[in-house]
Design a protein around this motif. Structure first.
Motif, PDB file in Angstrom:
ATOM      1  N   GLY A   1      11.583  93.309   8.958  1.00 49.67           N
ATOM      2  CA  GLY A   1      10.292  92.605   8.950  1.00 49.67           C
ATOM      3  C   GLY A   1       9.665  92.617   7.569  1.00 49.67           C
TER       4      GLY A   1
ATOM      5  N   SER B   1      19.584  91.523   2.767  1.00 49.15           N
ATOM      6  CA  SER B   1      18.665  90.498   3.262  1.00 49.15           C
ATOM      7  C   SER B   1      18.517  89.356   2.269  1.00 49.15           C
ATOM      8  CB  SER B   1      17.305  91.168   3.485  1.00 49.15           C
ATOM      9  OG  SER B   1      16.269  90.221   3.468  1.00 49.15           O
ATOM     10  N   SER B   2      18.248  88.177   2.806  1.00 47.57           N
ATOM     11  CA  SER B   2      18.002  87.011   1.941  1.00 47.57           C
ATOM     12  C   SER B   2      16.752  87.237   1.103  1.00 47.57           C
ATOM     13  CB  SER B   2      17.807  85.763   2.797  1.00 47.57           C
ATOM     14  OG  SER B   2      16.546  85.782   3.436  1.00 47.57           O
TER      15      SER B   2
ATOM     16  N   TYR C   1       9.590  95.284   1.474  1.00 49.21           N
ATOM     17  CA  TYR C   1      10.816  95.216   2.278  1.00 49.21           C
ATOM     18  C   TYR C   1      11.986  94.750   1.411  1.00 49.21           C
ATOM     19  CZ  TYR C   1      14.251  93.176   5.451  1.00 49.21           C
ATOM     20  OH  TYR C   1      15.421  92.844   6.082  1.00 49.21           O
TER      21      TYR C   1
ATOM     22  N   PHE D   1      21.551  88.601   5.158  1.00 50.22           N
ATOM     23  CA  PHE D   1      21.264  87.790   6.340  1.00 50.22           C
ATOM     24  C   PHE D   1      20.089  86.851   6.065  1.00 50.22           C
ATOM     25  CE2 PHE D   1      22.679  91.609   9.163  1.00 50.22           C
ATOM     26  CZ  PHE D   1      24.002  91.220   9.048  1.00 50.22           C
TER      27      PHE D   1
ATOM     28  N   THR E   1      17.281  84.942   8.006  1.00 49.76           N
ATOM     29  CA  THR E   1      16.448  84.712   9.209  1.00 49.76           C
ATOM     30  C   THR E   1      17.277  84.485  10.479  1.00 49.76           C
ATOM     31  OG1 THR E   1      14.892  83.709   7.645  1.00 49.76           O
ATOM     32  CG2 THR E   1      14.308  83.593   9.970  1.00 49.76           C
TER      33      THR E   1
ATOM     34  N   ARG F   1      14.450  89.635  18.030  1.00 51.96           N
ATOM     35  CA  ARG F   1      13.366  90.573  17.702  1.00 51.96           C
ATOM     36  C   ARG F   1      12.005  89.935  17.952  1.00 51.96           C
ATOM     37  NH1 ARG F   1      14.655  91.408  11.816  1.00 51.96           N
ATOM     38  NH2 ARG F   1      12.412  91.335  11.754  1.00 51.96           N
TER      39      ARG F   1
ATOM     40  N   MET G   1       9.646  88.499  15.154  1.00 51.18           N
ATOM     41  CA  MET G   1       9.981  87.320  14.346  1.00 51.18           C
ATOM     42  C   MET G   1       9.277  86.065  14.873  1.00 51.18           C
ATOM     43  SD  MET G   1      13.871  88.009  13.146  1.00 51.18           S
ATOM     44  CE  MET G   1      13.956  86.494  12.175  1.00 51.18           C
TER      45      MET G   1
ATOM     46  N   TYR H   1       9.957  82.817  15.512  1.00 45.29           N
ATOM     47  CA  TYR H   1      10.452  81.968  16.612  1.00 45.29           C
ATOM     48  C   TYR H   1      10.221  82.635  17.965  1.00 45.29           C
ATOM     49  CZ  TYR H   1      14.488  85.016  17.289  1.00 45.29           C
ATOM     50  OH  TYR H   1      15.270  86.103  17.577  1.00 45.29           O
TER      51      TYR H   1
ATOM     52  N   PHE I   1       7.775  85.159  18.770  1.00 47.18           N
ATOM     53  CA  PHE I   1       6.378  85.248  19.241  1.00 47.18           C
ATOM     54  C   PHE I   1       5.705  83.885  19.325  1.00 47.18           C
ATOM     55  CE2 PHE I   1       5.683  86.566  14.705  1.00 47.18           C
ATOM     56  CZ  PHE I   1       4.709  85.663  14.319  1.00 47.18           C
ATOM     57  N   PHE I   2       6.245  82.889  18.622  1.00 48.35           N
ATOM     58  CA  PHE I   2       5.743  81.516  18.813  1.00 48.35           C
ATOM     59  C   PHE I   2       6.040  81.101  20.265  1.00 48.35           C
ATOM     60  CE2 PHE I   2       6.049  79.737  14.139  1.00 48.35           C
ATOM     61  CZ  PHE I   2       5.004  80.560  13.776  1.00 48.35           C
TER      62      PHE I   2
ATOM     63  N   PHE J   1       2.241  78.773   8.573  1.00 46.42           N
ATOM     64  CA  PHE J   1       1.912  78.887   7.150  1.00 46.42           C
ATOM     65  C   PHE J   1       2.367  77.659   6.371  1.00 46.42           C
ATOM     66  CE2 PHE J   1       2.765  83.699   7.897  1.00 46.42           C
ATOM     67  CZ  PHE J   1       1.509  83.843   8.460  1.00 46.42           C
TER      68      PHE J   1
ATOM     69  N   ARG K   1      12.834  77.865   6.298  1.00 45.63           N
ATOM     70  CA  ARG K   1      13.802  78.957   6.376  1.00 45.63           C
ATOM     71  C   ARG K   1      15.185  78.424   6.731  1.00 45.63           C
ATOM     72  NH1 ARG K   1      10.645  81.205   4.100  1.00 45.63           N
ATOM     73  NH2 ARG K   1       9.592  83.196   4.377  1.00 45.63           N
TER      74      ARG K   1
ATOM     75  N   PHE L   1      17.308  79.217   8.929  1.00 38.82           N
ATOM     76  CA  PHE L   1      17.505  79.941  10.197  1.00 38.82           C
ATOM     77  C   PHE L   1      18.998  79.986  10.564  1.00 38.82           C
ATOM     78  CE2 PHE L   1      13.206  78.118  10.447  1.00 38.82           C
ATOM     79  CZ  PHE L   1      12.467  79.249  10.775  1.00 38.82           C
TER      80      PHE L   1
HETATM   81  O1  LIG Z   1      16.119  86.445   5.921  1.00 41.13           O
HETATM   82  C1  LIG Z   1      15.873  87.648   5.978  1.00 41.13           C
HETATM   83  O2  LIG Z   1      16.542  88.438   5.370  1.00 41.13           O
HETATM   84  C2  LIG Z   1      14.730  88.146   6.808  1.00 41.13           C
HETATM   85  O3  LIG Z   1      14.479  87.225   7.868  1.00 41.13           O
HETATM   86  C3  LIG Z   1      13.359  87.502   8.626  1.00 41.13           C
HETATM   87  O4  LIG Z   1      12.193  87.328   7.842  1.00 41.13           O
HETATM   88  P1  LIG Z   1      11.476  85.899   7.840  1.00 41.13           P
HETATM   89  O5  LIG Z   1      12.371  84.851   7.272  1.00 41.13           O
HETATM   90  O6  LIG Z   1      10.162  86.083   7.196  1.00 41.13           O
HETATM   91  O7  LIG Z   1      11.339  85.556   9.399  1.00 41.13           O
HETATM   92  P2  LIG Z   1      10.057  85.392  10.329  1.00 41.13           P
HETATM   93  O8  LIG Z   1       9.173  86.542  10.243  1.00 41.13           O
HETATM   94  O9  LIG Z   1      10.549  85.023  11.668  1.00 41.13           O
HETATM   95  O10 LIG Z   1       9.303  84.143   9.681  1.00 41.13           O
HETATM   96  C4  LIG Z   1       9.896  82.851   9.709  1.00 41.13           C
HETATM   97  C5  LIG Z   1       9.016  81.852   9.028  1.00 41.13           C
HETATM   98  O11 LIG Z   1       7.820  81.697   9.791  1.00 41.13           O
HETATM   99  C6  LIG Z   1       6.690  81.815   8.960  1.00 41.13           C
HETATM  100  N1  LIG Z   1       5.571  82.387   9.756  1.00 41.13           N
HETATM  101  C7  LIG Z   1       5.622  83.658  10.175  1.00 41.13           C
HETATM  102  C8  LIG Z   1       4.617  84.192  10.924  1.00 41.13           C
HETATM  103  C9  LIG Z   1       3.509  83.408  11.245  1.00 41.13           C
HETATM  104  O12 LIG Z   1       2.557  83.861  11.909  1.00 41.13           O
HETATM  105  N2  LIG Z   1       3.488  82.115  10.828  1.00 41.13           N
HETATM  106  C10 LIG Z   1       4.492  81.578  10.089  1.00 41.13           C
HETATM  107  O13 LIG Z   1       4.427  80.387   9.711  1.00 41.13           O
HETATM  108  C11 LIG Z   1       7.119  82.689   7.802  1.00 41.13           C
HETATM  109  O14 LIG Z   1       6.354  82.458   6.670  1.00 41.13           O
HETATM  110  C12 LIG Z   1       8.570  82.241   7.631  1.00 41.13           C
HETATM  111  O15 LIG Z   1       8.618  81.128   6.809  1.00 41.13           O
HETATM  112  C13 LIG Z   1      13.388  88.926   9.194  1.00 41.13           C
HETATM  113  O16 LIG Z   1      12.174  89.258   9.807  1.00 41.13           O
HETATM  114  C14 LIG Z   1      13.730  89.938   8.133  1.00 41.13           C
HETATM  115  O17 LIG Z   1      13.909  91.201   8.733  1.00 41.13           O
HETATM  116  C15 LIG Z   1      14.983  89.480   7.432  1.00 41.13           C
HETATM  117  O18 LIG Z   1      15.420  90.364   6.498  1.00 41.13           O
END
Ligand SMILES: O=C(O)[C@H]1O[C@H](OP(=O)(O)OP(=O)(O)OC[C@H]2O[C@@H](n3ccc(=O)[nH]c3=O)[C@H](O)[C@@H]2O)[C@H](O)[C@@H](O)[C@@H]1O
Length: 438
Positions: free
Chosen positions: A185, A225-226, A250, A277, A279, A286, A289, A291, A293-294, A307, A317, A319
């Protein structure tokens, strides 16, 4: 004292105690000694049983001294033939070309899928997980039950517990370690930086130390991680690009992990492969993340924060679906060369690799929400907001040509297909939305 006891008649009833002042003095000093030792033992018992932390306490809240005291308790409870029998049975190889793998973080999202896939093809698998409560532990328990049904035993313990991890190596000479246990996270790192240092730095070093001392040394594949690309703007991200500008704590701990990997490879001859990895999403995912909690919040009718970057810039992302990631992990394990060290000493040059495991097609977060709306047949309450200064980067995009060439990695699931499988799982796991995810 000894002389006195020896000179006493063997039948106490016939012994007549002399009432001299000397004897009273002896009685006094014996009583004082008895009191002293009783108190001493009481204090010992108090410290061992009441002051030690409970073995189920999460890794994120532990400090070094409590870890040390927990270590001794933990290890003693893992002694015994029944524990060893379970570990051995789980590690049993059932195919001619099988390997034996210690999977850390086996009750986690990626850990569960990788463990199941290894077991399915006949490899020996032993899991290790501390079942911490970073997110709903009941989901981790459900994954554990799933693995148990396929014959994978998860040892409950922390990667920082070097005594326990060494013990596992004493029982099974693992050929490989799939190190997936971590504090994941990006955004939570601002709330609890210590838990990232504890798991992703101290925990990784603890695993590397045990592996370096093991005989034979295993080959290690582990989760980077990416996020290590941080503020890198050159797209798509290639393994050759700079990774010295992490945007979150992180990311900094994962980048540090890559540097530790270099050191242990250089000094001790450990074979090390880091997987970046991108996303990862899918069934049994999890809940922290986006997708996940959305989905939960759209079903609940709650608004979801989406955002966007400055000037309405798209946040996107790369994904990547879990089944593709699992294939990448297996490809990395199967092409990992043996470590070259023994007895803690390097005997020759060992393999050191790092690969991007992404999908190579970034999708804007708003499009992800659109796909979820269609699959759930519910309109989302979108709350578009400026990307907070929380460690998130604006976009990620993997160049995967190196992984394709070296480990045969070829992702084949687009976001629409992958999310469909996730939503199907989500609805059945949470009883068609009746039991809401936490
Ligand atoms: O690629 C990775 O290595 C990382 O991928 C994820 O991190 P993240 O890409 O931030 O994934 P999410 O937390 O699911 O967020 C996905 C996207 O949704 C966006 N987001 C997140 C939360 C939110 O409330 N609103 C929103 O638009 C974030 O900015 C991001 O662009 C994982 O949570 C990390 O543990 C992992 O290491």
């Amino acid at each position: 004292m000894k002389q006195h006891i020896d000179s006493a008649p063997s039948t106490p009833g016939k012994f007549k105690m002399e009432k001299s002042p000397y004897n009273r003095l002896r009685l006094h000093s014996s009583l004082a000694k008895l009191t002293f030792w009783s108190l001493f033992f009481l204090v010992l018992i108090y410290f061992f049983f009441f002051k030690s932390p409970s073995p189920s306490s999460s890794s994120s809240s532990s400090s070094l001294p409590s870890d040390l005291s927990r270590r001794s308790l933990r290890t003693s409870s893992y002694a015994g033939p029944n524990f060893e029998k379970r570990v051995r049975a789980s590690a049993k190889i059932r195919s001619r070309t099988g390997i034996s793998v210690l999977v850390t973080g086996a009750a986690g999202f990626v850990g569960t899928h990788v463990s199941a896939a290894l077991k399915r093809r006949g490899d020996g698998v032993v899991g290790l997980d501390n079942f911490n409560d970073y997110y709903d532990p009941s989901l981790k328990r459900a994954r554990q039950a799933l693995l148990e049904r396929s014959g994978v035993y998860i040892v409950e313990g922390d990667i920082n517990d070097a005594v326990l991890v060494s013990k596992l190596f004493d029982i099974v000479p693992f050929t490989h370690v799939m190190h997936l246990a971590a504090q994941a996270g990006v955004r939570y790192a601002m709330e609890n930086p210590g838990s990232y240092v504890h798991s992703n730095i101290a925990g990784l070093v603890s695993i590397l130390e045990v592996c370096k001392n093991a005989n034979p040394q295993p080959a290690i594949v582990w989760a980077s991680s990416s996020s290590v690309y941080g503020l890198n703007t050159k797209v798509p991200f290639s393994e050759k690009d700079r990774t010295d500008q992490p945007a979150s704590l992180y990311a900094a701990t994962k980048k540090a992990g890559e540097e530790f990997a270099h050191t242990y490879n250089h000094i001790y001859g450990l074979s090390l492969t880091g997987l970046r990895f991108f996303t990862v999403y899918g069934p049994w995912g999890r809940p922290d993340m986006a997708y996940f909690f959305f989905t939960r919040d759209i079903l609940k009718g709650k608004s979801i924060p989406i955002f966007e970057a400055a000037n309405h810039g798209t946040v996107a992302r790369d994904f990547t679906y879990i089944d593709d990631i699992v294939k990448g992990c297996l490809g990395a394990l199967d092409t990992a060369e043996k470590s070259t060290g023994s007895g803690g000493k390097k005997k020759g040059v060992a393999q050191l690799r790092v690969f991007n495991l992404g999908n190579t097609s970034p999708v804007p977060v708003s499009d992800l929400v659109g796909i979820l709306e269609k699959l759930l047949k519910v309109k989302a309450k979108r709350l578009v907001m400026k990307l907070p200064r929380n460690g998130d980067v604006q976009f990620t995009h993997a160049n995967i040509s190196l992984a394709e060439r070296e480990i045969g990695y070829k992702p084949s699931t687009d976001l629409q297909t992958g999310l469909k499988k996730f939503v199907q799982w989500y609805l059945s796991y949470y009883e068609n939305g009746k039991k809401a995810a936490q």
